[in-house]
Write an enzyme that holds these catalytic residues in place. Structure first.
Site, mmCIF file in Angstrom:
data_model
loop_
_atom_site.group_PDB
_atom_site.id
_atom_site.type_symbol
_atom_site.label_atom_id
_atom_site.label_comp_id
_atom_site.label_asym_id
_atom_site.label_seq_id
_atom_site.Cartn_x
_atom_site.Cartn_y
_atom_site.Cartn_z
ATOM 1 N N ASP A 1 0.845 -1.194 0.000
ATOM 2 C CA ASP A 1 0.000 0.000 0.000
ATOM 3 C C ASP A 1 0.881 1.245 0.000
ATOM 4 O O ASP A 1 1.780 1.368 0.828
ATOM 5 C CB ASP A 1 -0.900 -0.014 1.243
ATOM 6 C CG ASP A 1 -2.000 1.031 1.148
ATOM 7 O OD1 ASP A 1 -2.329 1.471 0.027
ATOM 8 O OD2 ASP A 1 -2.535 1.418 2.202
ATOM 9 N N THR B 1 -8.596 -5.889 4.433
ATOM 10 C CA THR B 1 -8.529 -4.951 3.307
ATOM 11 C C THR B 1 -9.514 -5.469 2.267
ATOM 12 O O THR B 1 -9.405 -6.622 1.843
ATOM 13 C CB THR B 1 -7.115 -4.928 2.686
ATOM 14 O OG1 THR B 1 -6.161 -4.672 3.724
ATOM 15 C CG2 THR B 1 -6.998 -3.853 1.617
ATOM 16 N N GLU C 1 -9.261 3.765 -1.947
ATOM 17 C CA GLU C 1 -8.044 3.636 -2.748
ATOM 18 C C GLU C 1 -8.330 2.936 -4.073
ATOM 19 O O GLU C 1 -9.366 2.297 -4.245
ATOM 20 C CB GLU C 1 -6.982 2.821 -1.980
ATOM 21 C CG GLU C 1 -6.698 3.390 -0.588
ATOM 22 C CD GLU C 1 -5.409 2.880 0.027
ATOM 23 O OE1 GLU C 1 -4.571 2.299 -0.701
ATOM 24 O OE2 GLU C 1 -5.251 3.067 1.246
ATOM 25 N N ASP D 1 -8.962 0.219 2.431
ATOM 26 C CA ASP D 1 -7.914 -0.128 3.392
ATOM 27 C C ASP D 1 -8.412 0.271 4.786
ATOM 28 O O ASP D 1 -8.059 1.322 5.315
ATOM 29 C CB ASP D 1 -6.627 0.625 3.007
ATOM 30 C CG ASP D 1 -5.504 0.417 4.001
ATOM 31 O OD1 ASP D 1 -5.519 -0.596 4.713
ATOM 32 O OD2 ASP D 1 -4.615 1.293 4.068
ATOM 33 N N LYS E 1 -3.929 -1.983 10.523
ATOM 34 C CA LYS E 1 -4.441 -2.129 9.158
ATOM 35 C C LYS E 1 -4.528 -3.585 8.690
ATOM 36 O O LYS E 1 -5.230 -3.868 7.720
ATOM 37 C CB LYS E 1 -3.544 -1.355 8.174
ATOM 38 C CG LYS E 1 -3.785 0.137 8.225
ATOM 39 C CD LYS E 1 -2.687 0.880 7.526
ATOM 40 C CE LYS E 1 -2.949 2.378 7.505
ATOM 41 N NZ LYS E 1 -4.009 2.776 6.568
ATOM 42 N N GLU F 1 -9.672 12.266 7.944
ATOM 43 C CA GLU F 1 -9.558 13.603 7.342
ATOM 44 C C GLU F 1 -10.904 14.324 7.314
ATOM 45 O O GLU F 1 -10.975 15.517 7.598
ATOM 46 C CB GLU F 1 -9.020 13.498 5.913
ATOM 47 C CG GLU F 1 -7.599 12.992 5.811
ATOM 48 C CD GLU F 1 -7.318 12.533 4.393
ATOM 49 O OE1 GLU F 1 -6.924 13.367 3.570
ATOM 50 O OE2 GLU F 1 -7.502 11.332 4.105
ATOM 51 N N GLN G 1 -3.209 2.477 15.192
ATOM 52 C CA GLN G 1 -2.179 2.967 14.275
ATOM 53 C C GLN G 1 -1.345 4.084 14.909
ATOM 54 O O GLN G 1 -0.113 4.087 14.815
ATOM 55 C CB GLN G 1 -2.848 3.476 12.994
ATOM 56 C CG GLN G 1 -1.882 3.955 11.918
ATOM 57 C CD GLN G 1 -2.598 4.588 10.726
ATOM 58 O OE1 GLN G 1 -3.834 4.614 10.662
ATOM 59 N NE2 GLN G 1 -1.830 5.093 9.780
ATOM 60 N N HIS H 1 -3.677 13.889 0.967
ATOM 61 C CA HIS H 1 -3.844 12.958 2.095
ATOM 62 C C HIS H 1 -2.624 13.011 3.019
ATOM 63 O O HIS H 1 -2.769 13.093 4.243
ATOM 64 C CB HIS H 1 -4.055 11.539 1.565
ATOM 65 C CG HIS H 1 -4.071 10.496 2.645
ATOM 66 N ND1 HIS H 1 -5.095 10.402 3.570
ATOM 67 C CD2 HIS H 1 -3.187 9.513 2.977
ATOM 68 C CE1 HIS H 1 -4.846 9.393 4.408
ATOM 69 N NE2 HIS H 1 -3.687 8.856 4.071
ATOM 70 N N ARG I 1 -7.517 3.767 13.730
ATOM 71 C CA ARG I 1 -6.622 4.925 13.910
ATOM 72 C C ARG I 1 -5.989 5.005 15.287
ATOM 73 O O ARG I 1 -4.850 5.489 15.419
ATOM 74 C CB ARG I 1 -7.405 6.222 13.636
ATOM 75 C CG ARG I 1 -7.944 6.354 12.241
ATOM 76 C CD ARG I 1 -6.869 6.275 11.187
ATOM 77 N NE ARG I 1 -7.434 6.450 9.846
ATOM 78 C CZ ARG I 1 -6.763 6.192 8.740
ATOM 79 N NH1 ARG I 1 -5.509 5.752 8.780
ATOM 80 N NH2 ARG I 1 -7.340 6.361 7.572
ATOM 81 N N GLU J 1 -10.102 3.796 4.092
ATOM 82 C CA GLU J 1 -9.271 4.550 3.162
ATOM 83 C C GLU J 1 -9.735 4.157 1.765
ATOM 84 O O GLU J 1 -9.674 2.980 1.392
ATOM 85 C CB GLU J 1 -7.776 4.238 3.364
ATOM 86 C CG GLU J 1 -7.273 4.781 4.705
ATOM 87 C CD GLU J 1 -5.765 4.764 4.880
ATOM 88 O OE1 GLU J 1 -5.067 4.018 4.141
ATOM 89 O OE2 GLU J 1 -5.275 5.503 5.754
HETATM 90 MN MN MN Z 1 -3.922 2.893 2.850
#
Ligand code: MN
Length: 390
Positions: free
Chosen positions: A108, A235, A181, A211, A231, A336, A218, A115, A215, A179
């Site tokens: 990834d 996925t 993607e 993904d 993570k 975000e 992480q 971002h 948080r 996420e």
């Molecule tokens: Mn990602």
């Protein structure tokens, strides 16, 4: 007039004859035609192509390489455009589509400047938004291939270790996020030390990726070696892989990095893809991330990840990194969108910062196709299931 009767199988629709994505349904390898799947077994494709699609996965086709991919696509365009159904043609529903290939390695990246800057500002408010290496190399990490799941698979809220004012604790994440993607599915011969111009022959097709990210886990674990258990629990990837060839007219110049890159990353004419993503949270569209804003291209990503001699092999899944644009309604993660949980998102009167049990996230996307048509990327959808009680 095509023999396939389906209002969703026209050039105005994302899964018309211009798209023809590959997947695997209970009857075997198939191409999506509108809201149906055309099984490839039983079609007269010739002795070179037939064995590539005779099993219950895309693996043999991925390994076969660009000449076989082009030949099969040309043959399928002929078949779906014919006036009468060819012998052996069998249309089935889309239900029951499985993960269509064995995921070899999953990498990834982190290729959206917007971002990377947003996350930098949220996680390191007192530091530089963008770390100094970001404009010189495509930042990435190795993910967990074994927990890549097909769209529709429920995502169990993961456990993990997180920091509190009383010290570290272990339990279900309180900050489950997405996420949005774009993923590139690799194929062709095993290769290393690819140049950016060689990379295109090692990409079979494009899929949407979610993904999922915890948080709080992480934020506590990521320094100094990057994402790990925050993570690796799941996925999600779309069930249908749109061939790279379908994006011939969707090529666009990526935004400039602002500095020269080293020779092994230089592309003569760099191109990204003009893909518009849409993120729905419990049925409400909360964001429209623009993939054309990605600074690093998949060609540079493949050149970089194989530059040390590491191999690229069929089944490798290369995800772009979260797709975020410059404005608020173009952000590809809820971290975000809610600015670290400080600015809730309103969904039909409900306020959300991160995901609650039972929430559903659906990501879809389209790109421009030949002659004003629309090329579709199949949805990647997932619903959050409560954490294990153990
Ligand atoms: Mn990602």
């Amino acid at each position: 007039m095509s023999w396939i009767e389906d209002p969703a199988f026209t050039a105005d629709e994302p899964f018309g004859p211009q798209t023809l994505p590959y997947g695997v349904v209970p009857g075997g390898v198939a191409v999506r035609v509108g809201d149906q799947a055309l099984l490839l077994r039983g079609l007269a494709l010739g002795e070179r192509l037939e064995p590539l699609v005779a099993t219950g996965t895309l693996d043999a086709l991925l390994a076969a390489g660009r000449p076989a991919w082009s030949e099969l696509r040309a043959r399928l365009v002929e078949i779906v455009s014919a006036a009468s159904a060819p012998r052996g043609a069998e249309l089935v529903g889309l239900d029951g589509a499985v993960l269509p290939f064995a995921v070899a390695d999953y990498v990834d990246f982190y290729s959206s400047r917007h971002h990377a800057e947003n996350v930098g500002r949220i996680f390191r408010p007192d530091g530089e938004a963008l770390l100094p290496n970001w404009t010189h190399l495509p930042i990435g990490y190795h993910g967990r291939a074994g927990t890549v799941v097909v769209s529709g698979t429920p995502v169990v809220r993961p456990h993990g270790q997180r920091r509190t004012s009383a010290g570290p604790v272990f339990g279900p994440t309180g900050r489950l996020d997405i996420e949005a993607e774009v993923g590139f599915v690799c194929g062709g011969p095993v290769a290393s030390r690819l140049t950016p111009s060689q990379a295109v022959d090692h990409v079979f097709g494009v899929a949407l990726v979610n993904d999922w990210s915890a948080r709080d886990v992480q934020a506590w674990e990521y320094q100094p070696l990057g994402p790990f258990l925050g993570k690796s629990f799941a996925t999600s990837v779309s069930a249908w892989i749109t061939p790279l060839e379908a994006f011939a007219v969707a090529r666009v110049s990526p935004p400039p990095l602002g500095n020269d890159v080293l020779p092994y990353l230089v592309e003569e004419r760099p191109w990204g893809l003009d893909i518009d993503l849409e993120v729905e949270w419990n049925g409400v569209v909360v964001s429209r991330p623009p993939f054309r804003e990605m600074s690093w291209t998949f060609a540079q990503q493949l050149a970089h990840l194989s530059a040390n001699g590491a191999t690229v092999r069929p089944g490798d899944l290369i995800a772009s990194g979260t797709v975020s644009g410059p404005s608020r309604d173009e952000r590809g993660s809820f971290l975000e969108l809610s600015w670290g949980g400080k600015e809730p998102v309103v969904l039909d009167g409900d306020e959300r910062t991160f995901l609650e049990d039972g929430d559903t996230v659906r990501i879809t996307a389209t790109a421009p196709g030949e002659g004003g048509s629309v090329v579709g990327l199949a949805e990647v959808v997932g619903t959050v299931a409560p954490a294990d009680e153990r």
